[in-house]
Design a protein around this motif. Structure first.
Motif, PDB file in Angstrom:
ATOM      1  N   ASN A 247     -55.246 -12.453  12.929  1.00 48.80           N
ATOM      2  CA  ASN A 247     -53.767 -12.877  12.773  1.00 48.80           C
ATOM      3  C   ASN A 247     -53.242 -12.351  11.624  1.00 48.80           C
ATOM      4  OD1 ASN A 247     -52.342 -15.154  14.386  1.00 48.80           O
ATOM      5  ND2 ASN A 247     -54.428 -15.791  14.625  1.00 48.80           N
ATOM      6  N   ILE A 248     -53.994 -12.220  10.449  1.00 53.18           N
ATOM      7  CA  ILE A 248     -53.744 -11.718   9.280  1.00 53.18           C
ATOM      8  C   ILE A 248     -53.275 -10.010   9.281  1.00 53.18           C
ATOM      9  CG2 ILE A 248     -54.767 -11.212   6.723  1.00 53.18           C
ATOM     10  CD1 ILE A 248     -55.686 -13.976   6.891  1.00 53.18           C
ATOM     11  N   LYS A 249     -54.371  -9.513   9.958  1.00 54.31           N
ATOM     12  CA  LYS A 249     -54.291  -8.010  10.329  1.00 54.31           C
ATOM     13  C   LYS A 249     -53.005  -7.780  11.034  1.00 54.31           C
ATOM     14  CE  LYS A 249     -56.761  -4.043  11.875  1.00 54.31           C
ATOM     15  NZ  LYS A 249     -58.166  -3.583  12.554  1.00 54.31           N
ATOM     16  N   GLN A 250     -52.558  -8.552  12.024  1.00 50.95           N
ATOM     17  CA  GLN A 250     -51.289  -8.468  12.744  1.00 50.95           C
ATOM     18  C   GLN A 250     -50.274  -8.384  12.160  1.00 50.95           C
ATOM     19  OE1 GLN A 250     -52.270 -10.969  16.100  1.00 50.95           O
ATOM     20  NE2 GLN A 250     -53.383  -9.587  17.376  1.00 50.95           N
ATOM     21  N   ILE A 251     -50.125  -9.189  10.929  1.00 55.97           N
ATOM     22  CA  ILE A 251     -48.774  -9.114  10.265  1.00 55.97           C
ATOM     23  C   ILE A 251     -48.647  -8.505   8.915  1.00 55.97           C
ATOM     24  CG2 ILE A 251     -48.487 -11.783  10.983  1.00 55.97           C
ATOM     25  CD1 ILE A 251     -49.323 -12.798   8.408  1.00 55.97           C
ATOM     26  N   LYS A 252     -49.642  -7.236   8.803  1.00 56.34           N
ATOM     27  CA  LYS A 252     -49.688  -6.569   7.819  1.00 56.34           C
ATOM     28  C   LYS A 252     -48.369  -6.144   7.292  1.00 56.34           C
ATOM     29  CE  LYS A 252     -51.751  -2.367   6.078  1.00 56.34           C
ATOM     30  NZ  LYS A 252     -52.810  -1.343   6.210  1.00 56.34           N
ATOM     31  N   GLY A 253     -47.241  -6.043   8.247  1.00 56.37           N
ATOM     32  CA  GLY A 253     -45.992  -5.677   8.060  1.00 56.37           C
ATOM     33  C   GLY A 253     -45.350  -6.736   7.069  1.00 56.37           C
ATOM     34  N   ASN A 254     -45.699  -7.838   7.198  1.00 60.47           N
ATOM     35  CA  ASN A 254     -44.902  -8.972   6.554  1.00 60.47           C
ATOM     36  C   ASN A 254     -45.906  -9.451   5.204  1.00 60.47           C
ATOM     37  OD1 ASN A 254     -44.528  -9.614   9.697  1.00 60.47           O
ATOM     38  ND2 ASN A 254     -42.880  -9.874   8.558  1.00 60.47           N
ATOM     39  N   TRP A 255     -46.985  -8.962   4.917  1.00 62.15           N
ATOM     40  CA  TRP A 255     -47.530  -8.868   3.557  1.00 62.15           C
ATOM     41  C   TRP A 255     -46.828  -9.067   2.598  1.00 62.15           C
ATOM     42  CZ3 TRP A 255     -52.875  -5.862   4.195  1.00 62.15           C
ATOM     43  CH2 TRP A 255     -53.627  -6.546   5.236  1.00 62.15           C
ATOM     44  N   ILE A 256     -46.827  -9.765   1.532  1.00 62.65           N
ATOM     45  CA  ILE A 256     -46.196  -9.626   0.191  1.00 62.65           C
ATOM     46  C   ILE A 256     -46.308  -8.416  -0.552  1.00 62.65           C
ATOM     47  CG2 ILE A 256     -45.579 -10.533  -1.776  1.00 62.65           C
ATOM     48  CD1 ILE A 256     -46.106 -13.353  -0.781  1.00 62.65           C
ATOM     49  N   GLN A 257     -47.547  -7.850  -0.434  1.00 63.95           N
ATOM     50  CA  GLN A 257     -47.956  -6.445  -1.025  1.00 63.95           C
ATOM     51  C   GLN A 257     -47.253  -5.443  -0.461  1.00 63.95           C
ATOM     52  OE1 GLN A 257     -52.152  -5.229  -0.425  1.00 63.95           O
ATOM     53  NE2 GLN A 257     -52.168  -7.578   0.122  1.00 63.95           N
ATOM     54  N   THR A 258     -46.970  -5.755   0.840  1.00 64.42           N
ATOM     55  CA  THR A 258     -46.257  -4.562   1.523  1.00 64.42           C
ATOM     56  C   THR A 258     -44.924  -4.507   1.276  1.00 64.42           C
ATOM     57  OG1 THR A 258     -47.708  -4.912   3.475  1.00 64.42           O
ATOM     58  CG2 THR A 258     -45.656  -3.502   3.774  1.00 64.42           C
ATOM     59  N   SER A 259     -44.085  -5.552   0.784  1.00 62.86           N
ATOM     60  CA  SER A 259     -42.851  -5.659   0.437  1.00 62.86           C
ATOM     61  C   SER A 259     -42.650  -5.051  -0.933  1.00 62.86           C
ATOM     62  CB  SER A 259     -42.262  -7.005   0.540  1.00 62.86           C
ATOM     63  OG  SER A 259     -42.260  -7.557   1.884  1.00 62.86           O
ATOM     64  N   LEU A 260     -43.544  -5.368  -1.740  1.00 66.29           N
ATOM     65  CA  LEU A 260     -43.747  -5.014  -3.036  1.00 66.29           C
ATOM     66  C   LEU A 260     -43.835  -3.562  -3.320  1.00 66.29           C
ATOM     67  CD1 LEU A 260     -43.601  -5.804  -6.347  1.00 66.29           C
ATOM     68  CD2 LEU A 260     -46.058  -5.987  -5.975  1.00 66.29           C
ATOM     69  N   GLN A 261     -44.760  -3.139  -2.667  1.00 68.54           N
ATOM     70  CA  GLN A 261     -44.946  -1.318  -2.632  1.00 68.54           C
ATOM     71  C   GLN A 261     -43.647  -0.802  -1.971  1.00 68.54           C
ATOM     72  OE1 GLN A 261     -47.360   0.495  -3.356  1.00 68.54           O
ATOM     73  NE2 GLN A 261     -46.606   2.091  -2.712  1.00 68.54           N
TER      74      GLN A 261
END
Length: 437
Positions: A247-261
């Motif tokens: 589940n965590i891997k599938q939502i990688k685009g929603n990780w906060i670190q992704t938004s920060l990057q």
């Protein structure tokens, strides 16, 4: 620290995406308790004997050792099962311990946490307190946080229950010409947190009020990881037919670190290379002096050097700095100092080549910390960050020793109130400031 799904360098020599390991004390029978940061976790039991999650939580806590992940049909994150506010009792249901006193000390602090911090436990399956964890970490295969008991002990008997080991990364910086240090202080320079190292003369017992600031510091860091990889708005859409890791891997685009990057990427590539060596043990192809490291760090947006190691640590250090400001009115000292020249050195032998107090107020840090904190807390923090931005950072004096500089900077520009120092400086304290969670 974080360990991400599919990355098991932790269990190998000098291998952990972000785990912390330790060496033994010379007794071969004890070395297996923790190999390069992977605790054995052989003595776990539910803190509450009545916990409805007992066996499922125990199985989940150690399943990453088989390179597997907890199935949601067996155990789901707290926020999946509970839609409203969490209570301390909800958290205690997921607590596993090797010793009952660890749970007692932990829950004494948890019961005093603000409601919005209690709710940060929602992405967790388990909370693990064990004698052989050093230092703490979060694991995406279990959606669990693993807490170093050095943050929990209250007396010598409890200290003696803890497996005495060094952080396995402690020698990584030996090949570099600088140390990266960080501490939280009040506006007058007094320490906010207490040393986690037992000292029979200066630090031989600790009250709840003495444990709380350091444990809070650690908890908001690890809970930042949990909410980064499994943001609050994703809890209701988990696929119950599979594992938490998937589940965590599938939502990688929603990780906060992704938004920060995407919005505010760090730009000092040289510091990222140094961090891989400092925290990960990678070979350093180049080196930097303390002055050079500080020159690259100051105009960039990292709250702490540790944030250059991974995107997850970048998020956690930004959130940690904000939460310590919010809860304790604390500011962060960060510095790059010289490496020690002698074996038996004091903290004032670590000479500041660059340092800064109130790093959170650096103009490049403010928008990054706000993005992270608002995403995790699900709150509008514009007023809080306007106040932070107006306080301004202050340079720590060049050429001073690390401990000497603590009270050398007294600025009304961020004077919010005054505190008495909880304990005097001692030769142990700077060791707590050398490596991050």
């Amino acid at each position: 620290m974080t360990i991400t799904q599919g990355t098991h360098r932790l269990a190998l020599l000098m291998a952990a995406v972000l785990a912390a390991g330790c060496g033994g004390d010379g007794k071969s029978s004890e070395r297996s308790l923790n190999v390069d940061g992977d605790p054995l976790l052989a003595s776990l039991q539910p803190y509450l004997s009545s916990s409805q999650y007992g066996l499922a939580a125990e199985d989940c806590a150690v399943i990453y050792k088989q390179r597997q992940s907890c199935q949601l049909q067996d155990i789901a994150p707290l926020g999946y099962d509970i839609q409203g506010d969490l209570t301390p009792d909800d958290i205690a249901q997921r607590l596993l311990v090797s010793h009952g006193w660890m749970g007692d000390s932990f829950m004494d602090v948890v019961r005093d946490l603000p409601q919005d911090v209690l709710n940060l436990f929602k992405p967790l399956n388990v909370i693990v307190l064990s004698l052989d964890i050093r230092p703490s970490f979060y694991h995406t295969d279990t959606a669990g946080i693993y807490i170093d008991p050095r943050y929990l002990w209250r007396n010598q008997a409890e200290w003696n229950d803890i497996y005495q080991q060094q952080d396995y990364r402690s020698g990584f910086a030996d090949v570099l010409p600088f140390l990266a240090l960080q501490r939280y202080v009040y506006s007058n320079g007094d320490y906010v947190t207490y040393s986690n190292t037992f000292d029979e003369y200066d630090n031989y017992w600790r009250s709840k009020s003495e444990i709380a600031p350091g444990l809070f510091n650690l908890l908001v860091h690890e809970l930042a990881h949990a909410n980064d990889f499994l943001p609050p708005d994703q809890l209701s859409v988990l696929d119950v037919s599979t594992s938490i890791g998937k589940n965590i891997k599938q939502i990688k685009g929603n990780w906060i670190q992704t938004s920060l990057q995407q919005a505010h990427a760090l730009s000092a590539d040289s510091l990222q290379l140094m961090a891989e060596s400092y925290f990960g043990g990678a070979s350093a192809s180049t080196t930097m002096s303390p002055e050079q490291a500080g020159s690259a760090f100051e105009p960039d947006g990292g709250a702490d050097f540790y944030g250059y190691y991974t995107g997850a640590e970048d998020v956690a250090m930004l959130f940690e700095a904000y939460m310590m400001w919010r809860e304790y009115e604390a500011v962060s000292d960060v510095a790059f100092t010289s490496s020690p020249k002698v074996e038996n050195y004091s903290c004032d032998d670590l000479i500041i080549g660059w340092g800064q107090r109130n790093r959170l107020a650096q103009k490049e840090v403010v928008p990054r910390a706000r993005l992270v904190s608002e995403s995790i807390l699900q709150q509008d923090l514009s007023a809080e960050f306007a106040s932070i931005a107006s306080s301004m950072p202050v340079d720590l004096p060049y050429g001073y020793g690390w401990c000497q500089a603590r009270t050398a900077v007294m600025s009304a520009r961020f004077e919010r109130f005054n505190r008495q120092a909880p304990v005097a400086d001692n030769s142990q304290r700077y060791l707590d400031e050398m490596l991050r969670h």
